[in-house]
Write a protein that holds these residues in place. Sequence first.
Motif, PDB file in Angstrom:
ATOM      1  N   ARG A  70       0.867  -1.180   0.000  1.00  9.96           N
ATOM      2  CA  ARG A  70       0.000   0.000   0.000  1.00  9.96           C
ATOM      3  C   ARG A  70       0.899   1.222   0.000  1.00  9.96           C
ATOM      4  N   THR A  71       0.563   2.213  -0.806  1.00  9.63           N
ATOM      5  CA  THR A  71       1.444   3.373  -0.940  1.00  9.63           C
ATOM      6  C   THR A  71       0.717   4.695  -0.706  1.00  9.63           C
ATOM      7  N   LEU A  72       1.500   5.664  -0.312  1.00  8.95           N
ATOM      8  CA  LEU A  72       1.055   7.040  -0.157  1.00  8.95           C
ATOM      9  C   LEU A  72       2.195   7.918  -0.650  1.00  8.95           C
ATOM     10  N   SER A  73       1.900   8.855  -1.531  1.00 16.20           N
ATOM     11  CA  SER A  73       2.961   9.684  -2.123  1.00 16.20           C
ATOM     12  C   SER A  73       2.650  11.165  -1.983  1.00 16.20           C
ATOM     13  N   SER A 122      16.531  22.905  -3.156  1.00 16.81           N
ATOM     14  CA  SER A 122      17.155  23.216  -4.433  1.00 16.81           C
ATOM     15  C   SER A 122      16.351  22.649  -5.593  1.00 16.81           C
ATOM     16  N   GLY A 123      15.415  21.772  -5.299  1.00 19.79           N
ATOM     17  CA  GLY A 123      14.601  21.159  -6.338  1.00 19.79           C
ATOM     18  C   GLY A 123      13.444  20.423  -5.711  1.00 19.79           C
ATOM     19  N   ASP A 124      12.580  19.876  -6.544  1.00 16.01           N
ATOM     20  CA  ASP A 124      11.409  19.158  -6.061  1.00 16.01           C
ATOM     21  C   ASP A 124      11.800  17.951  -5.220  1.00 16.01           C
ATOM     22  N   ILE A 125      10.939  17.634  -4.255  1.00 14.45           N
ATOM     23  CA  ILE A 125      11.134  16.485  -3.381  1.00 14.45           C
ATOM     24  C   ILE A 125       9.930  15.574  -3.550  1.00 14.45           C
ATOM     25  N   HIS A 126      10.184  14.309  -3.865  1.00 14.55           N
ATOM     26  CA  HIS A 126       9.101  13.320  -3.973  1.00 14.55           C
ATOM     27  C   HIS A 126       9.238  12.335  -2.818  1.00 14.55           C
ATOM     28  N   ILE A 127       8.147  12.155  -2.061  1.00 16.43           N
ATOM     29  CA  ILE A 127       8.144  11.257  -0.903  1.00 16.43           C
ATOM     30  C   ILE A 127       7.182  10.121  -1.185  1.00 16.43           C
ATOM     31  N   ASN A 128       7.642   8.901  -0.982  1.00 12.94           N
ATOM     32  CA  ASN A 128       6.806   7.726  -1.183  1.00 12.94           C
ATOM     33  C   ASN A 128       6.852   6.880   0.088  1.00 12.94           C
ATOM     34  N   LEU A 129       5.685   6.594   0.642  1.00 15.06           N
ATOM     35  CA  LEU A 129       5.558   5.777   1.841  1.00 15.06           C
ATOM     36  C   LEU A 129       4.923   4.466   1.417  1.00 15.06           C
ATOM     37  N   VAL A 138       7.436  -1.009   6.857  1.00 14.41           N
ATOM     38  CA  VAL A 138       7.089   0.332   6.404  1.00 14.41           C
ATOM     39  C   VAL A 138       8.379   0.961   5.889  1.00 14.41           C
ATOM     40  N   GLU A 139       8.354   1.329   4.613  1.00 20.45           N
ATOM     41  CA  GLU A 139       9.519   1.939   3.990  1.00 20.45           C
ATOM     42  C   GLU A 139       9.149   3.310   3.441  1.00 20.45           C
ATOM     43  N   MET A 140      10.116   4.183   3.439  1.00 19.88           N
ATOM     44  CA  MET A 140       9.921   5.513   2.887  1.00 19.88           C
ATOM     45  C   MET A 140      11.082   5.803   1.952  1.00 19.88           C
ATOM     46  N   THR A 141      10.767   6.381   0.808  1.00 15.47           N
ATOM     47  CA  THR A 141      11.823   6.887  -0.064  1.00 15.47           C
ATOM     48  C   THR A 141      11.598   8.378  -0.244  1.00 15.47           C
ATOM     49  N   VAL A 142      12.694   9.096  -0.233  1.00 12.56           N
ATOM     50  CA  VAL A 142      12.661  10.541  -0.422  1.00 12.56           C
ATOM     51  C   VAL A 142      13.616  10.842  -1.574  1.00 12.56           C
ATOM     52  N   LEU A 143      13.061  11.344  -2.656  1.00 13.04           N
ATOM     53  CA  LEU A 143      13.849  11.676  -3.834  1.00 13.04           C
ATOM     54  C   LEU A 143      13.978  13.193  -3.924  1.00 13.04           C
ATOM     55  N   GLN A 144      15.209  13.679  -3.798  1.00 12.99           N
ATOM     56  CA  GLN A 144      15.506  15.117  -3.884  1.00 12.99           C
ATOM     57  C   GLN A 144      16.042  15.386  -5.278  1.00 12.99           C
ATOM     58  N   ARG A 182      19.244  12.824  -5.632  1.00  5.09           N
ATOM     59  CA  ARG A 182      19.648  12.073  -4.442  1.00  5.09           C
ATOM     60  C   ARG A 182      18.430  11.325  -3.919  1.00  5.09           C
ATOM     61  N   LEU A 183      18.572   9.998  -3.697  1.00  8.74           N
ATOM     62  CA  LEU A 183      17.496   9.155  -3.179  1.00  8.74           C
ATOM     63  C   LEU A 183      17.873   8.659  -1.788  1.00  8.74           C
ATOM     64  N   ILE A 184      16.966   8.861  -0.845  1.00 11.75           N
ATOM     65  CA  ILE A 184      17.158   8.340   0.507  1.00 11.75           C
ATOM     66  C   ILE A 184      16.096   7.272   0.724  1.00 11.75           C
TER      67      ILE A 184
END
Length: 191
Positions: A70-73, A122-129, A138-144, A182-184
């Motif tokens: 299940r995802t939330l972005s 400095s740029g858009d941030i995409h967060i995916n839970l 439960v994993e989270m990715t943060v793309l800067q 950068r991906l965290i």
Amino acid sequence: MVSEVLAVMRQLAKQGMTMAIVTHEMKFARDVSTRIFFMYGGIIYEDGTPEQIFEHPQKPETIAFINRIRTLSFDVRNKDFDLYGMNSEIEQFCQKYDLGAAILSRIQLILEEMLANILPYSGDIHINLEYSEKTYNVEMTVLQKDCSHSIMDAADDGDNIPAMIVRGCCESLEEIQQGSDRLISLMIKKN
């Protein structure tokens, strides 16, 4: 009726009858099938043996379905994003999947520290839970976007309290450079 129908179909499969079955009963499909077709978007998206599909799926949608992910972005485009709205959506997501108050608190703390104190705008941030109903992870990715420097390494020097807080809420944290982005990737602690 479901168990009776499945029992009859199992008997027919043992007798060698060829059947085409459409089902969401994954255990049943795995047990009686010799070949699986995973359909997505009205097309055959991936096919293979039960072992290939269930143990080594290749495509993201198959993986998500098999693991019941299940995802939330969210997309953060500037400093004036709606943190309260984001927190409300995260709370609803956690309630819907019964993730508990501790995980909710960790997710919100991580995002607050990252968005308010760590990530440069400095740029858009995409967060995916993502929550896996199969593994309970439960994993989270943060793309800067357009971020070429390390964000979390500063936590290692002991002076970056926000980064230390984020690391403390995670079982694991990995930071990867992807071109100019950068991906965290964070695995949230369960307990």
